[in-house]
Design an enzyme around this catalytic site. Sequence first.
Site, PDB file in Angstrom:
ATOM      1  N   CYS A   3       7.186  -6.957   7.464  1.00  0.00           N
ATOM      2  CA  CYS A   3       8.193  -6.311   8.303  1.00  0.00           C
ATOM      3  C   CYS A   3       8.737  -7.320   9.300  1.00  0.00           C
ATOM      4  O   CYS A   3       8.052  -8.283   9.657  1.00  0.00           O
ATOM      5  CB  CYS A   3       7.582  -5.115   9.038  1.00  0.00           C
ATOM      6  N   CYS A  56      -0.551   4.017   9.238  1.00  0.00           N
ATOM      7  CA  CYS A  56       0.769   3.462   9.497  1.00  0.00           C
ATOM      8  C   CYS A  56       0.628   2.373  10.549  1.00  0.00           C
ATOM      9  O   CYS A  56      -0.111   2.529  11.523  1.00  0.00           O
ATOM     10  CB  CYS A  56       1.705   4.550  10.006  1.00  0.00           C
ATOM     11  N   CYS A  81       3.710   8.460   0.563  1.00  0.00           N
ATOM     12  CA  CYS A  81       4.359   7.501   1.451  1.00  0.00           C
ATOM     13  C   CYS A  81       4.497   6.183   0.700  1.00  0.00           C
ATOM     14  O   CYS A  81       3.499   5.621   0.245  1.00  0.00           O
ATOM     15  CB  CYS A  81       3.528   7.284   2.699  1.00  0.00           C
ATOM     16  N   CYS A 128       7.661  -3.938  16.228  1.00  0.00           N
ATOM     17  CA  CYS A 128       7.407  -2.854  17.180  1.00  0.00           C
ATOM     18  C   CYS A 128       6.035  -3.074  17.810  1.00  0.00           C
ATOM     19  O   CYS A 128       5.053  -3.317  17.110  1.00  0.00           O
ATOM     20  CB  CYS A 128       7.471  -1.501  16.474  1.00  0.00           C
ATOM     21  N   GLU A 174       0.833  -1.196   0.000  1.00  0.00           N
ATOM     22  CA  GLU A 174       0.000   0.000   0.000  1.00  0.00           C
ATOM     23  C   GLU A 174       0.869   1.247   0.000  1.00  0.00           C
ATOM     24  O   GLU A 174       1.931   1.292   0.624  1.00  0.00           O
ATOM     25  CB  GLU A 174      -0.952   0.002   1.202  1.00  0.00           C
ATOM     26  N   CYS A 176       2.797  -1.277  16.654  1.00  0.00           N
ATOM     27  CA  CYS A 176       2.597  -1.250  15.208  1.00  0.00           C
ATOM     28  C   CYS A 176       1.906  -2.518  14.733  1.00  0.00           C
ATOM     29  O   CYS A 176       2.404  -3.628  14.950  1.00  0.00           O
ATOM     30  CB  CYS A 176       3.947  -1.100  14.508  1.00  0.00           C
TER      31      CYS A 176
END
Length: 407
Positions: free
Chosen positions: A132, A361, A125, A136, A111, A139
């Site tokens: 990932c 995000c 962005c 975190c 995205e 997140c």
Amino acid sequence: MAHTLDLSVKPAAEPALINITGLTREGLVEVLVSSGAVEPRKAKMRMQQVWRWMHHYGFTSFDQMTDIAKEQRAVFAEKFTLARPEIVERQISRDGTRKYLIRMAPGIEVESVYIPDVGRSGALCVSSQVGCTLNCTFCHTGTQKLVRNLTAAEIVAQVQVVRDDLEEWPSPKEDRRLSNIVFMGMGEPLYNLDNVADAIDIISDHEGIAISRRRITVSTSGVVPELEALGSRTAAMLAISLHATNDALRNELVPLNKKYPIEQLMAGIRAYPGLSNARRVTFEYVMLKGVNDSPAEARALIRLLKGIPAKINLIPFNPWPGTQYQCSDWKTIEAFAAVLNKAGYASPIRTPRGRDILAACGQLKSESEKLRASAVRKAEREDASNGDSEDVEDGLPFAHLAAGMIS
């Protein structure tokens, strides 16, 4: 048991066309020659012609390249492609934010989010990885596994498809709608530095897309050994996903800190090539209720950043399903900002953008891990028609962070 041996001659598979849109100038020259499409003595000239048509005019067909002979264009079309990836879904927020789900290859989706009215005019962005590895704890994207790095072509393609959508070809010198690029999408850019650096070379080239390196920001959670290389290879603006002022807390919020603790991180930042008052580091600081939002933490942040040309983005957190964190109260955030402002640091509190389309995000593509986007939208429409829908605003707004990157 009888066996029959198939001796029929099967047609050879058609060789895959090489997508040349993600090649640097040097890489394009090499491919033109190695493929046999161009004589070595003409390679640089042909590269310059093709480069301008691809990246300044945004053409996706060799037939449009009118200063190249038809015979040469036909050779190019036999060996190369300028094809864009597929936009699986495009959503536009009430505030003008646009979110794109882009399919790079079967099973490979990312995205990208365009936010108008930030930077000089608008910021995009982009993602650097599918998934990932950083985990975190605040997140949502960190809950999905890393699939692979994106290629330079796939990173550049995110810019190309958005400029297609904005109808911003050829590359304008004035009145741009897309003026800034922020590497803040899915993934850790410094774990894919080679492709990120090549993509920045292409995006910033003055005869192509021509977005200045000073308007390109790379955000990292703190891969310290790659900081110097990022600065020297790209001259991009640096952003640090910080969120804590001591190792104990940052180990919890950003587990990468266990490998590269704050002392090492700050030393790497101070050595970042080109660091100056004109090229400040942006520190991202997500406001988490009762975790990192006290006046004492604000004062600790000031001490930590002493001597570093810096801007601090304070980002109200919006909880997502299953998270253990809550957003700080608005008065608490304002009090935190006041401490920083008094010490001379710019510390804007950013308003979320694109909430109504979940341009978030930490939430990018998370749901498409389970369902294709079309199925998700269909389910939402069915819920709405049954009167069962509700406003969903979970996830840390992706556009919110990105807007904070842009001076």
